[in-house]
Design an enzyme around this catalytic site. Structure first.
Site, mmCIF file in Angstrom:
data_model
loop_
_atom_site.group_PDB
_atom_site.id
_atom_site.type_symbol
_atom_site.label_atom_id
_atom_site.label_comp_id
_atom_site.label_asym_id
_atom_site.label_seq_id
_atom_site.Cartn_x
_atom_site.Cartn_y
_atom_site.Cartn_z
ATOM 1 C CG PHE A 1 -0.397 0.403 2.583
ATOM 2 C CD1 PHE A 1 -0.597 1.744 3.091
ATOM 3 C CD2 PHE A 1 0.424 -0.248 3.336
ATOM 4 C CE1 PHE A 1 -0.122 2.133 4.023
ATOM 5 C CE2 PHE A 1 0.836 -0.056 4.477
ATOM 6 C CZ PHE A 1 0.844 1.276 4.960
ATOM 7 C CE LYS A 2 3.655 1.519 4.840
ATOM 8 N NZ LYS A 2 4.960 1.279 5.523
#
Length: 496
Positions: free
Chosen positions: A110-111
């Site tokens: 998700f980063k």
């Protein structure tokens, strides 16, 4: 828009571009909007908008020092062919809950959502502020931020990335990704210690005025890619808005209905973005803080005391192996009605004594909005297995934490509000744990070999991001003591 520190008076402000470049405030606080913006959209707009449109809308709302053209080009560059799903954030329904998949970017976590955007914001901020120094992105990581920031900033002009991570505290795939990232401006270095040791030292280096002066003299300036940087945090708001719109569009919910989000939580940035989405008017009933065995946040939400004086666990959800959740400071600043003196006092207590207690009034506010629980390593394995056996859907260990805690919450409370589980990483990023959960056997290999073993079990087609792992050869790991981080930075930058 003006930004202030959570530990400083409202007279000391910066525009958004300057706040993004600085990353961390000189007083050790985190930058927050001087006045939280009012939504520039109506709820009924969300189902009609693509992810890129919502991202541009959010960026323009919080960072209005950027021109419309700068924002549009930043969004197009951040969310283009490096994503393996055109929607950027697909939403899957399994076992009556929704899984918001945030791992379709180049580093499978998700980063990427924010760290494909932050370099775009940073390069444009340098132009806006007319900065003539080179930017050094100094970051501590528990695994995913390191890879995503290196990938995002690779070969960006006048920008270098120095990442510190805990030796033995990241997964084999995370380590391979960091040590095999291409770019002359990238460095990843292990420290003897855990993530909190790395993060504490990074904050200390940021606030070292003597070292800052030496940097400036040599033509450098620090910034951060952690969610301490407001430019990293704000892009994450977009996927909460987008997911709500998509659920309305698919007629899973009606416009105006409340929903819950269960968020695997370490440094508190992801769930704070959900809180900001709620402040913008998104009908969120509960934000559920899901932790692993480093359950400092679970205890905090239950009793109002934040206490890091406990055993640190290395778990099968390593990106959440954190005892000091930095972004919680931003939430408390908001709930204490912007009382920066109170926040400074609490953070000093945490540094000096290892714990602090919030007021009963603020604790009551927290419990209205948040719920919290945690999952053990064994419960993570069982949850991956449970979801897989339900309909062959595969989740990673961090998503399993969120899924397990969501399931427990629903059983304990009887809350039937639609539930979205924030799915933070590809299962192929943690193949050893997923293989064991799916097969009931310990995986005989690690890293890339384990990915192949897992793929043999699951079948299907591997994404480009996973296939890329087979081609890259990692460099050698360098390990240092945390107290030598400043010396190593000086050596890398050849400071004189």
């Amino acid at each position: 828009m003006k930004y202030r520190s959570t530990r400083g008076s409202k007279e000391n402000t910066l525009n958004s571009a300057a706040a993004i470049i600085q990353g961390l405030a000189p007083d050790g606080g985190l930058y927050v909007p001087l006045d939280f913006p009012k939504a520039n959209f109506k709820l009924e707009d969300l189902p009609k908008l693509s992810y890129k449109q919502i991202a541009a809308m959010v960026i323009s709302l919080f960072f209005n020092d950027y021109s419309k053209e700068q924002i549009q080009s930043a969004v197009l560059n951040a969310y283009s062919e490096q994503w393996d799903n055109r929607s950027i954030v697909p939403i899957e329904k399994h076992d009556h809950n929704f899984y918001m998949e945030l791992f379709h970017g180049p580093t499978l976590a998700f980063k990427d959502i924010a760290l494909q955007m932050l370099p775009q914001l940073m390069t444009r901020a340098v132009q806006i502020e007319k900065i003539d120094r080179n930017i050094i992105i100094l970051t501590a990581t528990s695994g995913d931020t390191g890879t995503a920031s290196m990938r995002g900033f690779a070969n960006q002009k006048r920008t270098s990335v120095i990442v510190f991570y805990p030796e033995g505290g990241v997964s084999p795939v995370q380590l391979r990704q960091m040590l095999s990232q291409h770019g002359d401006n990238l460095q990843a270095i292990a420290i003897k210690g855990n993530f909190d040791d790395a993060q504490t030292e990074v904050k200390k280096i940021f606030n070292d005025e003597k070292f800052k002066t030496l940097l400036n003299k040599n033509g450098y300036q620090f910034s951060s890619a952690n969610s301490m940087n407001i430019g990293r945090l704000v892009p994450q708001i977009s996927y909460y808005l987008y997911t709500y719109g998509q659920l309305v569009r698919r007629q899973e919910i009606k416009l105006g209905n409340e929903i819950n989000f269960s968020v695997p939580t370490g440094n508190f940035g992801d769930i704070l973005a959900g809180y900001y989405a709620k402040k913008l008017g998104l009908p969120i009933k509960k934000l559920i803080c899901a932790s692993n065995e480093n359950n400092v946040l679970t205890d905090f939400f239950k009793n109002g005391e934040y206490d890091r004086r406990r055993k640190f666990h290395l778990t099968n959800a390593p990106a959440m192996d954190i005892l000091v959740s930095n972004n919680l400071e931003r939430l408390l600043f908001d709930l204490y009605d912007n009382d920066y003196k109170q926040i400074s006092s609490l953070m000093n207590q945490l540094t000096q004594r290892g714990h602090y207690q919030i007021s009963d009034e603020v604790h009551a506010k927290l419990q209205e909005i948040f719920a919290a629980d945690f999952a053990t390593e064994r419960q993570v394995i069982k949850e991956i297995n449970r979801i897989y056996n339900y309909d062959r859907y595969v989740i990673d260990p961090h998503t399993a934490v969120g899924s397990y805690v969501a399931h427990q919450y629903q059983e304990k409370t009887g809350d039937t509000t639609p539930m979205v589980i924030v799915s933070t990483a590809s299962p192929y990023k943690f193949p050893e744990t997923v293989y064991e959960a799916v097969t009931g056997r310990v995986c005989p290999q690690t890293g890339v070999a384990a990915i192949k073993k897992l793929h043999e079990e699951l079948g299907g087609q591997l994404s480009i991001g996973v296939r890329t792992l087979f081609d890259r050869k990692p460099g050698l790991e360098k390990v240092i003591d945390p107290q030598n981080m400043e010396i190593v930075i000086s050596s890398i930058l050849d400071l004189k």
